[in-house]
Design a protein around this motif. Structure first.
Motif: not given
Length: 372
Positions: A250-263
């Protein structure tokens, strides 16, 4: 291979000479953390969407990453030993690293009582590990760095990272229980051993590179730039691919898994932060060589030499003082950035004065005394 004398003076640093570019980079790391922490403390989150907020967002996590990588560089220097050293010398080095690790772990626990983003505990654990690994090869160090990042991915797939956090107030529930303290230290703390200690091993690898040679510096600089760009571009591309083209996630899971945010600090953030740190450090070394007589460069260098003191100082004196004035979550972002720059300016001035009278900063001297 020994550095030959055919290199120009601007291209080579004497191996016995202190590389002040590392100290300048430490000062920039402190500045970045002051900016981030002042904004988090003084400004409500709904006010951080302006262009000034982009500065804070850029620094968030990456300033801490630079600080951690530089800690690894320092560890590589502390752990340097003759390959043919006798067992007694190796044991003495191991004991020194162990004592420093325990000191930083205790100092970090004390700091945690007033600041949830403490990173000194990570240093402490890393020192304790490196007490047994300071003779490891470069390949082992990079493998460990990679392993800590992957281990965090495994942990976040198994446990709920947000379980104990109230992100609105930066409060961590059940922190002062054994289970909560251990979990916060290893996994879901603001800065935790997994994956942040991986950056220390990366820094140790960096500290062994021959940055005295200009060709090496420029090669590492461009490698760092490539790492940071790859992470940012990869984040956008992979999120799109795995949430839309091949909707495995899902978009939320993909955004979290491939995030460049520090948390949470996912692998692409770690790649971005490591690459940016590498580029900044090489840039600082190059700039320091070209401007070795600059008052600004030398003032930043002495500030970086007091990095441990100012890490604690900006929390106790800076944030503590501002909160006592009733500014918590009650200021504009421009005010917070202005106060952050003002505090850093005072820190630079105090550092210059201090180094004229003393060899080491207050906490640096205490560390040496307690672990000698």
């Amino acid at each position: 291979m020994a550095v030959t004398t055919t290199y120009k003076a601007t291209n080579v640093v004497n191996r016995a000479q202190r590389i002040i570019g590392y100290d300048v980079a430490r000062a920039l790391a402190i500045l970045g953390m002051v900016i981030v922490h002042f904004s988090l403390t003084l400004v409500a989150s709904d006010q951080q969407s302006s262009w000034l907020g982009l500065i804070v967002t850029f620094c968030e996590g990456r300033a801490a990453a630079l600080f951690v990588v530089l800690a690894g560089v320092g560890l590589s220097l502390i752990g340097r030993i003759n390959p043919n050293a006798e067992a007694a010398a190796i044991q003495a080095k191991r004991w020194t690293l162990t004592k420093r690790g325990l000191f930083l772990l205790v100092l970090g626990l004390i700091n945690l009582t007033i600041w949830p983003g403490d990173i000194l505990r990570v240093y402490g654990i890393a020192f304790l590990l490196i007490a047994w690994l300071f003779q490891a090869s470069n390949r082992v160090l990079l493998s460990l760095a990679f392993s800590f990042v992957l281990a965090f991915v495994g942990l976040i797939m198994r446990f709920d990272f947000n379980q104990n956090w109230n992100w609105a107030t930066l409060e961590y529930r059940n922190l002062w229980t054994f289970a909560g303290l251990l979990r916060n230290l290893l996994f879901d703390g603001f800065r935790s051993v997994f994956p942040w200690a991986g950056l220390i091993f990366f820094g140790m690898w960096l500290g062994r590179q021959h940055v005295q040679v200009a060709l090496v510096r420029w090669r590492l600089f461009w490698i760092g730039v490539a790492m940071a760009l790859t992470a940012q571009i990869g984040s956008i591309g992979l999120t799109h691919v795995f949430s839309q083209t091949w909707p495995i996630l899902g978009k939320p899971d993909a955004a979290m898994l491939f995030s460049t945010a520090s948390i949470p600090p996912m692998p692409l953030f770690m790649l971005s932060a490591a690459g940016l740190s590498l580029a900044i450090i090489m840039g600082c070394i190059q700039l320091s060589l070209g401007l070795s007589t600059s008052r600004i460069i030398n003032s930043l260098a002495v500030t970086g030499q007091l990095a441990l003191t100012w890490y604690i100082g900006h929390i106790v004196l800076g944030l503590g003082g501002l909160r006592s004035l009733g500014l918590y979550q009650n200021s504009s972002l421009a005010t917070a950035l202005g106060l952050a720059l003002g505090f850093f300016g005072v820190a630079v001035g105090c550092s210059v004065w201090w180094k004229r009278h003393f060899n080491h900063g207050p906490l640096e001297a205490l560390l040496r005394w307690a672990t000698s």
